[in-house]
Write an enzyme that holds these catalytic residues in place. Structure first.
Site, PDB file in Angstrom:
ATOM      1  N   THR A 196      53.953 -72.362  63.125  1.00 44.67           N
ATOM      2  CA  THR A 196      55.021 -71.969  64.045  1.00 44.67           C
ATOM      3  C   THR A 196      56.355 -72.549  63.604  1.00 44.67           C
ATOM      4  O   THR A 196      56.393 -73.679  63.117  1.00 44.67           O
ATOM      5  CB  THR A 196      54.721 -72.603  65.428  1.00 44.67           C
ATOM      6  N   THR A 214      56.282 -67.681  67.272  1.00 45.82           N
ATOM      7  CA  THR A 214      55.089 -67.581  66.426  1.00 45.82           C
ATOM      8  C   THR A 214      54.389 -66.228  66.602  1.00 45.82           C
ATOM      9  O   THR A 214      54.538 -65.578  67.639  1.00 45.82           O
ATOM     10  CB  THR A 214      54.090 -68.702  66.791  1.00 45.82           C
ATOM     11  N   VAL A 225      47.423 -66.259  73.953  1.00 47.41           N
ATOM     12  CA  VAL A 225      48.816 -66.725  73.969  1.00 47.41           C
ATOM     13  C   VAL A 225      48.876 -68.139  73.397  1.00 47.41           C
ATOM     14  O   VAL A 225      48.049 -68.989  73.722  1.00 47.41           O
ATOM     15  CB  VAL A 225      49.382 -66.704  75.410  1.00 47.41           C
ATOM     16  N   ASP A 227      50.819 -71.918  72.487  1.00 47.43           N
ATOM     17  CA  ASP A 227      51.688 -72.911  73.131  1.00 47.43           C
ATOM     18  C   ASP A 227      53.170 -72.541  72.982  1.00 47.43           C
ATOM     19  O   ASP A 227      53.993 -72.929  73.817  1.00 47.43           O
ATOM     20  CB  ASP A 227      51.436 -74.294  72.512  1.00 47.43           C
ATOM     21  N   GLY A 250      47.595 -74.353  69.240  1.00 44.66           N
ATOM     22  CA  GLY A 250      48.240 -74.268  70.543  1.00 44.66           C
ATOM     23  C   GLY A 250      47.360 -74.705  71.696  1.00 44.66           C
ATOM     24  O   GLY A 250      47.849 -75.288  72.670  1.00 44.66           O
TER      25      GLY A 250
HETATM   26  N1  GLY Z   1      51.206 -73.030  67.697  1.00 45.10           N
HETATM   27  C1  GLY Z   1      50.898 -71.709  67.416  1.00 45.10           C
HETATM   28  C2  GLY Z   1      49.574 -71.285  67.818  1.00 45.10           C
HETATM   29  O1  GLY Z   1      48.842 -71.989  68.459  1.00 45.10           O
HETATM   30  O2  GLY Z   1      49.191 -70.177  67.519  1.00 45.10           O
END
Ligand code: GLY
Length: 334
Positions: A196, A214, A225, A227, A250
């Site tokens: 991300t 992201t 979904v 974070d 996430g």
């Molecule tokens: N931080 C991005 C994800 O969890 O996909």
């Protein structure tokens, strides 16, 4: 006689007018008015401007953000325009256009943004729009809400002039087709599958903003979904204390309200690096399998000091400060 209600209403209207005068185009829906003091009274000793963002591609994003800040632009513009560079780059397969799809072949995007007044906007599970961070900003500025998702987010974007496009590039489609043959339809959870971009910016006056965007874990469940769309998890900004953003798995960040935790640790006196380390330690304490995935945090405080920490070696962040844009290796637990 002036009633209390009338006084509050008149004060709020005058306050909103003041903010709008400072930032033409900003619509105020009563959010964040308590922080106007910071808007009109620059903080001394902030050491801004400073821009910090995740991973090596952050160098390119920082360059755009820095240009805005050094021209006395708003940190909110810096963090939006900065990450847009990465959203538009088809060679970055973890953000925006060219992002690897979910396990059913759909590119779905998550993003959020916060400003110096504590206003926040977010979109999740958004398809067909190259710049989810800009849609998140519009949610913040044009609606009374914080988060809009899925087909609602797409409708909102199209109604506000965004163009519908195919985000699945040939290369990402080929990677997905290859994965389909070998994967048994299981998303990949490992140390590498999530890069991300999160960005935090401080202007000369010490005002902070942040953004995060992201395409999420490659080959995730349809509708999953990250974070990066969740205020307090992937991003948190408190102009009185500091700001933080995350990269990595996430689910681990959401379950510990990670970026909010980093900011609260700074509120309690920790340095940005110590605060990031405490939030990483929380994940390690709660997850026996922490060696199997990566999480990294970056943070900035009101003095413009920055820090980072990750579970595993390999996390880097880009820092633009004192006219230098450098890539820094984060400290890590492993
Ligand atoms: N931080 C991005 C994800 O969890 O996909």
């Amino acid at each position: 006689m002036t009633t209390r209600r009338k006084f509050i209403t008149e004060t709020a209207v005058a306050t909103a007018a003041a903010i709008t005068a400072l930032h033409p185009g900003t619509k105020i829906f009563g959010k964040g008015l308590h922080n106007l003091k910071n808007e009109i009274e620059p903080r001394s000793g902030s050491n801004g401007p400073v821009v910090i963002s995740t991973w090596d591609f952050g160098i390119r994003a920082n360059a755009v953000a820095w240009k805005i800040l050094s021209g006395n632009g708003r940190p909110l513009d810096a963090v939006e325009k900065g990450v847009m560079v990465i959203e538009a780059d088809p060679t970055i397969t973890s953000v925006g256009y060219g992002g690897l799809p979910d396990r059913d072949g759909y590119v779905t995007l998550d993003a959020c943004i916060m400003d110096e007044l504590g206003n926040a906007g977010s979109v999740a599970f958004l398809q067909h729009i190259m710049h989810p961070v800009s849609v998140a900003r519009l949610v913040m500025e044009k609606t009374p809400h914080v988060m809009i998702v899925g087909s609602g987010a797409l409708e909102f974007a199209l109604a506000n002039g965004f163009k519908k496009m195919n985000l699945l590039t040939k290369a990402s489609k080929e990677a997905w087709l290859k994965w389909l043959k070998e994967s048994k339809y299981k998303p990949i959870i490992d140390r590498n599958n999530h890069d991300t971009i999160g960005m935090l910016a401080m202007d000369k006056s010490g005002n902070l903003s942040g953004s995060c965007t992201t395409s999420g874990i490659a080959f995730k469940y349809h509708g999953r979904v990250a974070d990066s769309a969740i205020i307090g998890a992937g991003l948190f900004v408190d102009n009185e204390v500091g700001a933080a953003t995350s990269t990595g798995l996430g689910e681990a960040v959401i379950k510990t309200a990670g970026s909010h935790l980093v900011v609260e640790e700074m509120r309690n006196g920790r340095s940005p690096e110590e605060a990031c380390k405490a939030a990483v330690k929380r994940i390690i304490d709660k997850n026996k399998n922490y060696r199997d995935f990566q999480v990294g945090y970056i943070a900035i405080n009101t003095k413009g000091e920055v820090g980072a920490y990750a579970i595993s070696k390999g996390f880097q962040y880009a820092l633009y400060k004192d006219d230098k844009n450098i890539l820094v290796d984060s400290k890590s637990f492993i």
